[in-house]
Scaffold this motif. Sequence first.
Motif, PDB file in Angstrom:
ATOM      1  N   GLY A   1       5.762  13.823  -1.741  1.00  0.00           N
ATOM      2  CA  GLY A   1       6.756  12.896  -2.279  1.00  0.00           C
ATOM      3  C   GLY A   1       6.310  11.452  -2.079  1.00  0.00           C
ATOM      4  N   GLY A   2       6.926  10.589  -2.885  1.00  0.00           N
ATOM      5  CA  GLY A   2       6.692   9.160  -2.723  1.00  0.00           C
ATOM      6  C   GLY A   2       7.111   8.719  -1.323  1.00  0.00           C
ATOM      7  N   LYS A   3       8.108   9.399  -0.780  1.00  0.00           N
ATOM      8  CA  LYS A   3       8.591   9.062   0.556  1.00  0.00           C
ATOM      9  C   LYS A   3       7.472   9.131   1.581  1.00  0.00           C
ATOM     10  N   GLN A   4       6.702  10.208   1.557  1.00  0.00           N
ATOM     11  CA  GLN A   4       5.625  10.300   2.539  1.00  0.00           C
ATOM     12  C   GLN A   4       4.531   9.273   2.248  1.00  0.00           C
ATOM     13  N   ALA A   5       4.288   8.995   0.973  1.00  0.00           N
ATOM     14  CA  ALA A   5       3.284   7.980   0.623  1.00  0.00           C
ATOM     15  C   ALA A   5       3.677   6.644   1.258  1.00  0.00           C
ATOM     16  N   LEU A   6       4.960   6.277   1.148  1.00  0.00           N
ATOM     17  CA  LEU A   6       5.439   5.023   1.726  1.00  0.00           C
ATOM     18  C   LEU A   6       5.331   5.051   3.248  1.00  0.00           C
ATOM     19  N   PHE A   7       5.708   6.155   3.836  1.00  0.00           N
ATOM     20  CA  PHE A   7       5.602   6.319   5.289  1.00  0.00           C
ATOM     21  C   PHE A   7       4.161   6.105   5.743  1.00  0.00           C
TER      22      PHE A   7
ATOM     23  N   ALA B   1      -3.319  -8.342  -9.036  1.00  0.00           N
ATOM     24  CA  ALA B   1      -3.941  -8.528  -7.709  1.00  0.00           C
ATOM     25  C   ALA B   1      -4.387  -7.163  -7.177  1.00  0.00           C
ATOM     26  N   PRO B   2      -5.368  -6.533  -7.844  1.00  0.00           N
ATOM     27  CA  PRO B   2      -5.704  -5.149  -7.485  1.00  0.00           C
ATOM     28  C   PRO B   2      -6.138  -4.978  -6.026  1.00  0.00           C
ATOM     29  N   GLU B   3      -6.829  -5.963  -5.482  1.00  0.00           N
ATOM     30  CA  GLU B   3      -7.325  -5.801  -4.107  1.00  0.00           C
ATOM     31  C   GLU B   3      -6.217  -5.925  -3.069  1.00  0.00           C
ATOM     32  N   HIS B   4      -5.096  -6.469  -3.488  1.00  0.00           N
ATOM     33  CA  HIS B   4      -3.984  -6.682  -2.544  1.00  0.00           C
ATOM     34  C   HIS B   4      -2.905  -5.626  -2.682  1.00  0.00           C
ATOM     35  N   THR B   5      -3.070  -4.691  -3.629  1.00  0.00           N
ATOM     36  CA  THR B   5      -1.922  -3.865  -4.003  1.00  0.00           C
ATOM     37  C   THR B   5      -2.134  -2.384  -3.738  1.00  0.00           C
ATOM     38  N   LEU B   6      -1.109  -1.779  -3.161  1.00  0.00           N
ATOM     39  CA  LEU B   6      -1.045  -0.319  -3.078  1.00  0.00           C
ATOM     40  C   LEU B   6       0.027   0.123  -4.080  1.00  0.00           C
ATOM     41  N   THR B   7      -0.375   0.921  -5.078  1.00  0.00           N
ATOM     42  CA  THR B   7       0.578   1.378  -6.094  1.00  0.00           C
ATOM     43  C   THR B   7       1.025   2.794  -5.746  1.00  0.00           C
ATOM     44  N   ILE B   8       2.340   2.954  -5.650  1.00  0.00           N
ATOM     45  CA  ILE B   8       2.890   4.274  -5.294  1.00  0.00           C
ATOM     46  C   ILE B   8       3.741   4.782  -6.461  1.00  0.00           C
TER      47      ILE B   8
ATOM     48  N   TRP C   1       9.695  19.502  -5.971  1.00  0.00           N
ATOM     49  CA  TRP C   1       8.295  19.904  -5.828  1.00  0.00           C
ATOM     50  C   TRP C   1       7.577  19.060  -4.785  1.00  0.00           C
ATOM     51  N   ARG C   2       8.106  17.869  -4.551  1.00  0.00           N
ATOM     52  CA  ARG C   2       7.638  16.943  -3.517  1.00  0.00           C
ATOM     53  C   ARG C   2       6.198  16.485  -3.741  1.00  0.00           C
ATOM     54  N   ILE C   3       5.959  15.823  -4.864  1.00  0.00           N
ATOM     55  CA  ILE C   3       4.634  15.235  -5.078  1.00  0.00           C
ATOM     56  C   ILE C   3       4.777  13.727  -5.325  1.00  0.00           C
ATOM     57  N   GLY C   4       4.113  12.966  -4.473  1.00  0.00           N
ATOM     58  CA  GLY C   4       3.999  11.528  -4.658  1.00  0.00           C
ATOM     59  C   GLY C   4       2.526  11.177  -4.597  1.00  0.00           C
ATOM     60  N   TYR C   5       2.177  10.011  -5.103  1.00  0.00           N
ATOM     61  CA  TYR C   5       0.766   9.633  -5.028  1.00  0.00           C
ATOM     62  C   TYR C   5       0.623   8.123  -4.911  1.00  0.00           C
ATOM     63  N   SER C   6      -0.534   7.711  -4.387  1.00  0.00           N
ATOM     64  CA  SER C   6      -0.804   6.286  -4.188  1.00  0.00           C
ATOM     65  C   SER C   6      -2.225   5.990  -4.623  1.00  0.00           C
TER      66      SER C   6
ATOM     67  N   GLY D   1      -5.111   2.516  -4.285  1.00  0.00           N
ATOM     68  CA  GLY D   1      -5.296   1.153  -3.796  1.00  0.00           C
ATOM     69  C   GLY D   1      -6.652   0.986  -3.144  1.00  0.00           C
ATOM     70  N   PRO D   2      -6.788  -0.081  -2.354  1.00  0.00           N
ATOM     71  CA  PRO D   2      -8.067  -0.362  -1.699  1.00  0.00           C
ATOM     72  C   PRO D   2      -8.496   0.814  -0.814  1.00  0.00           C
ATOM     73  N   LEU D   3      -9.779   1.146  -0.884  1.00  0.00           N
ATOM     74  CA  LEU D   3     -10.284   2.345  -0.211  1.00  0.00           C
ATOM     75  C   LEU D   3      -9.988   2.405   1.292  1.00  0.00           C
ATOM     76  N   PRO D   4     -10.185   1.315   2.052  1.00  0.00           N
ATOM     77  CA  PRO D   4      -9.902   1.415   3.496  1.00  0.00           C
ATOM     78  C   PRO D   4      -8.445   1.793   3.793  1.00  0.00           C
ATOM     79  N   LEU D   5      -7.521   1.270   2.994  1.00  0.00           N
ATOM     80  CA  LEU D   5      -6.110   1.604   3.189  1.00  0.00           C
ATOM     81  C   LEU D   5      -5.861   3.075   2.834  1.00  0.00           C
ATOM     82  N   ILE D   6      -6.441   3.526   1.745  1.00  0.00           N
ATOM     83  CA  ILE D   6      -6.259   4.932   1.336  1.00  0.00           C
ATOM     84  C   ILE D   6      -6.847   5.854   2.412  1.00  0.00           C
ATOM     85  N   ARG D   7      -7.993   5.488   2.965  1.00  0.00           N
ATOM     86  CA  ARG D   7      -8.611   6.324   4.014  1.00  0.00           C
ATOM     87  C   ARG D   7      -7.716   6.392   5.246  1.00  0.00           C
ATOM     88  N   ALA D   8      -7.125   5.252   5.611  1.00  0.00           N
ATOM     89  CA  ALA D   8      -6.234   5.239   6.787  1.00  0.00           C
ATOM     90  C   ALA D   8      -5.003   6.111   6.515  1.00  0.00           C
TER      91      ALA D   8
END
Length: 389
Positions: free
Chosen positions: A101-107, A224-231, A243-248, A250-257
């Motif tokens: 879900g988007g909820k977990q993506a935000l978390f 501002a692609p380098e500054h943005t996480l899109t959820i 079904w509980r599917i969310g996705y994000s 954004g910048p690779l280091p943030l996605i890896r974390a």
Amino acid sequence: MFEVHLSEKARSLKPSSTLAVTARALELQRQGVNVVSMAAGEPDFDTPDHVKEAAIAAIRAGRTKYTPVQGVPELRQAIADKFARENGLSYTADQVTVSTGGKQALFNAFFALLDPGDEVIIPAPYWVSYPEMVAFAGGVPVPVDTRPEDGYDLDVDAVRAALTPRTKAIVINSPANPTGAVYPEATLRAIADLAVERGLVIVTDEMYEHIIYDAEHVSIATFAPEHTLTINGASKAYAMTGWRIGYSAGPLPLIRAMNAIQGQSTSNANSVAQWATVAALQDSPESRAFIERGRGLFRERRDRIVAGLNELGLPTPLPQGAFYVMADTTSINPDELEAARVILDDARVAVVPGTDFRAPGRVRLSYATSLEKIEEALARIGKLTGVGV
Ligand SMILES: Cc1ncc(COP(=O)(O)O)c(C=O)c1O
């Protein structure tokens, strides 16, 4: 008797008031009370057939095992393609991660971004979970109020005035829950410029992008692609809340974390639901028709409920997106908690008080329900206000 001592974190977390009202309405219905619920945060129609078929095929093919934490490559590619096709955003599949879900993506995002005391700007009225999640992750939510008379547009000067050396991020939610606001492109550009100037991260929640009426959806990441996480997620666009599917993306280091955090909590999102979402997100006549049909239904309902509530003497602005309206209920009771209680107990209509959205004097009504139910709700509330429709 032994009493479990709960953590400070658990004790300070406020349960979702939207879920609480929905639960109370369901409880009344179980007791045989005829309640019309205008509290739901989900489309009232079913997941499209081609999506269900994809899930059934995935089960038959044995796609029922753990997947990579960030999601199956086919889904991440379908998401990257969707961002390119629909939003003009260019992400590699590695820059995409799939969550429960988007909820977990935000978390995951707030846990990946925030150190204790880091501040996050949240335009208000806001979706109830943003400040709770920020605080749970150790951050400090900083609301910036928007006004119904401005169509709940965000005043960039007000955002600027709220910045401090501790400001880390800003949440953008357009189309918005609960206001239905869709920010003009100029606002998004100005926020993006501010993020670049001040080194902020933009967390943009675009869950309602397809439920939009007389406006165009613009993804702030284009500025501002380098500054943005899109959820985003499958819940609202494809009637796939369960079904509980969310996705994000954004910048690779943030996605890896975020992947590392998810890897130590839920691992991957449900495997079968991931395959169903591939079918939903791939460009197909079925998916396009589903979204068009939903938008048409919601527009008709929006027009009816806004006209009806205004006729009843409950001033309600016309929202440009999502499936909620914010009605001014001060003529029923200046305290929106009391107004929502009276509307439930006396009119048997479940609405969510604006309190937890930071929307005093207003209640939120969801029109993700049939026109017949909307008429019934208006008739019932009309008996309360004495106007009638
Ligand atoms: C603004 C907003 N963001 C995110 C979500 C979470 O959606 P999900 O976790 O179903 O993807 C919701 C659900 O109500 C929402 O209203």
